[in-house]
Each structure stands twice: as structure tokens, then as C-alpha cells.
Design an enzyme around this catalytic site. Structure first.
Site, PDB file in Angstrom:
ATOM      1  CB  CYS A   1       4.947   2.259   8.212  1.00 50.17           C
ATOM      2  SG  CYS A   1       4.725   3.684   6.906  1.00 50.17           S
ATOM      3  CG  LEU A   2       6.430   0.645   2.211  1.00 49.16           C
ATOM      4  CD1 LEU A   2       6.020   1.102   0.669  1.00 49.16           C
ATOM      5  CD2 LEU A   2       8.406  -0.297   1.797  1.00 49.16           C
TER       6      LEU A   2
ATOM      7  CG  HIS B   1      -0.606   1.380   7.074  1.00 49.49           C
ATOM      8  ND1 HIS B   1       0.294   1.243   8.285  1.00 49.49           N
ATOM      9  CD2 HIS B   1       0.087   2.354   6.317  1.00 49.49           C
ATOM     10  CE1 HIS B   1       1.796   1.272   7.803  1.00 49.49           C
ATOM     11  NE2 HIS B   1       1.877   2.388   6.765  1.00 49.49           N
ATOM     12  CD  GLU B   2      -1.369   2.618   2.704  1.00 50.57           C
ATOM     13  OE1 GLU B   2      -0.923   3.325   2.682  1.00 50.57           O
ATOM     14  OE2 GLU B   2      -0.594   1.014   3.010  1.00 50.57           O
TER      15      GLU B   2
ATOM     16  CG  HIS C   1       0.164   7.205   5.805  1.00 55.17           C
ATOM     17  ND1 HIS C   1       1.079   7.238   6.308  1.00 55.17           N
ATOM     18  CD2 HIS C   1       0.566   5.952   5.795  1.00 55.17           C
ATOM     19  CE1 HIS C   1       1.949   6.118   6.167  1.00 55.17           C
ATOM     20  NE2 HIS C   1       1.945   5.118   5.783  1.00 55.17           N
TER      21      HIS C   1
ATOM     22  CD  GLN D   1       3.798   5.784   2.357  1.00 58.29           C
ATOM     23  OE1 GLN D   1       2.620   5.304   2.194  1.00 58.29           O
ATOM     24  NE2 GLN D   1       4.353   5.273   3.143  1.00 58.29           N
TER      25      GLN D   1
ATOM     26  N   GLY E   1       0.814  -0.942  -0.307  1.00 58.58           N
ATOM     27  CA  GLY E   1       0.192  -0.026   0.035  1.00 58.58           C
ATOM     28  C   GLY E   1       0.847   1.361   0.117  1.00 58.58           C
TER      29      GLY E   1
HETATM   30  O1  GNR Z   1       3.964  -2.887   2.369  1.00 58.24           O
HETATM   31  C1  GNR Z   1       3.261  -2.076   3.443  1.00 58.24           C
HETATM   32  N1  GNR Z   1       2.648  -3.462   4.757  1.00 58.24           N
HETATM   33  C2  GNR Z   1       2.318  -3.624   5.409  1.00 58.24           C
HETATM   34  C3  GNR Z   1       1.850  -4.735   6.412  1.00 58.24           C
HETATM   35  C4  GNR Z   1       1.100  -4.645   7.882  1.00 58.24           C
HETATM   36  C5  GNR Z   1       0.188  -3.676   7.674  1.00 58.24           C
HETATM   37  C6  GNR Z   1       0.210  -2.470   6.805  1.00 58.24           C
HETATM   38  C7  GNR Z   1       1.218  -2.303   5.398  1.00 58.24           C
HETATM   39  S1  GNR Z   1       1.513  -0.750   4.721  1.00 58.24           S
HETATM   40  C8  GNR Z   1       2.781  -1.119   4.116  1.00 58.24           C
HETATM   41  C9  GNR Z   1       3.858  -0.030   2.969  1.00 58.24           C
HETATM   42  C10 GNR Z   1       3.030   1.545   3.482  1.00 58.24           C
HETATM   43  O2  GNR Z   1       3.647   1.417   3.869  1.00 58.24           O
HETATM   44  N2  GNR Z   1       2.192   1.823   3.347  1.00 58.24           N
HETATM   45  O3  GNR Z   1       1.325   3.328   4.366  1.00 58.24           O
HETATM   46 NI    NI Z   2       2.958   3.269   5.788  1.00 51.34          NI
END
Ligand code: GNR
Ligand code: NI
Length: 174
Positions: A94-95, A136-137, A140, A51, A46
């Protein structure tokens, strides 16, 4: 298509609230496609526009494995219209906080309303990893990172390690 630069903590833009898009036009569609390319390359499942430094309410997701057909989801102005009483725990990463993972508790199932890449209103029901990833997205877009769901102790442990790793990458000034 173009690869975008993924911002890492402690970039201020990761803590800002993103603005809704008026409509999904060619420019927003291009952002969605560039974000997908950037996400696949990372790799991640995601990515949210803040980001990559764009304070717009745009997210992309793809949970398909590398050996499967891609299943890209492109969403603008996503809104949660229902959440389950039941919670689920997932070990999130999270990236923008690379190489750190922690268990986060969120509603197990959700219903989300959004504009797709053709500016059509859509609704999607999700559970499992997809429900986690959408939430999660969407966090952000509010300037919230997964560590904000942890105790201050756990959060600070991760953030201190990230700052330390960042410092060790930089040359010592004379
Ligand atoms: O790549 C991602 N893996 C992930 C694993 C578990 C819960 C959420 C994520 S999202 C993350 C990519 C990211 O930072 N998206 O904002
Ligand atoms: Ni993230």
C-alpha cells in the site's frame, strides 16, 4: 493535472469513512485525473481518494505495465454486488504503508457497480489481481488498510516498523 500528496500511516484521515459523491461532475473528474497522475508517478496500481486527503468515495486503478497502453479505471461510489465463495491470497502492499507487504485473503472474484467518469452506471466482473486491487481500494473508503486483515501480531509488527522509520526521518528536537 496536478500531483497530489499521498498520506502515510499514521494519518487520521486514512481511518475515516469516505462520503459518496452526488454525481461525477467536472470537479470529481479532475480529482480522478489528478489521482491517476499521482498513482502513475508513485508508481502504484491503484489509489483511493482518502489516500490524498479527500474523503470521497472515488478510486482509480490501472494494471497495465509501463510498456503497455494505459488502461485507467475511474470509479465513484463503487459497490460490491457479488463475491465468489472461493478466496484468493495475494501479497499486498500500500502506498500509505510504504515498503511493507503481507499476504491478504479476499474473495477471488467479484462484481462491482460504480459510476464512471461520465456519471454512467457501470458493472464490472473481475478476478485475479484486478479483483484484489478493487477490494483493496474499496477498503480505503471504509478507513480499512490491508494490515487490518492480518493478525494483531503481524499488523503491529508492520505498524511499529513504520513508526520507527518515520521517527528516524525527523530531526531530534533540542
Ligand atoms: O500499488 C499498489 N499495489 C498493490 C499490490 C497488491 C495489492 C494491492 C495493491 S494497491 C497498491 C496501491 C495502493 O496503496 N492503493 O490503495
Ligand atoms: Ni492502499
Amino acid at each position: 493535472m496536478a500531483l497530489l500528496n499521498i498520506l502515510n500511516y499514521p494519518d487520521k484521515r486514512l481511518h475515516k469513512i469516505a462520503k459518496p459523491v452526488d454525481k461525477v461532475d467536472a470537479e470529481v473528474r479532475r480529482l480522478m485525473d489528478d489521482m491517476l497522475e499521482t498513482m502513475y508517478k508513485a508508481p502504484g496500481i491503484g489509489l483511493a481518494a482518502p489516500q490524498v486527503g479527500e474523503l470521497k468515495r472515488v478510486i482509480v486503478i490501472d494494471l497495465a505495465r509501463e510498456d503497455e497502453k494505459p488502461q485507467p479505471l475511474r470509479m465513484a461510489n463503487p459497490e460490491l454486488i457479488a463475491v465468489s465463495d472461493e478466496d484468493a491470497v495475494y501479497n499486498e502492499g500500500c502506498l500509505s504503508l510504504p515498503e511493507h507487504y503481507a499476504d491478504v485473503t479476499r474473495p477471488a472474484a467479484i462484481k462491482v457497480r460504480y459510476l464512471d467518469h461520465e456519471n454512467e452506471i457501470r458493472e464490472l466482473e473481475a478476478d485475479g489481481l484486478l479483483a484484489t486491487c478493487i477490494q483493496h481500494e474499496m477498503d480505503h473508503l471504509e478507513g480499512i488498510l490491508f494490515v487490518d486483515h492480518l493478525t494483531a501480531l503481524k499488523r503491529n509488527m508492520i505498524l511499529r516498523k513504520l513508526l520507527k522509520a518515520k521517527k528516524s526521518q525527523q530531526p531530534v528536537s533540542a
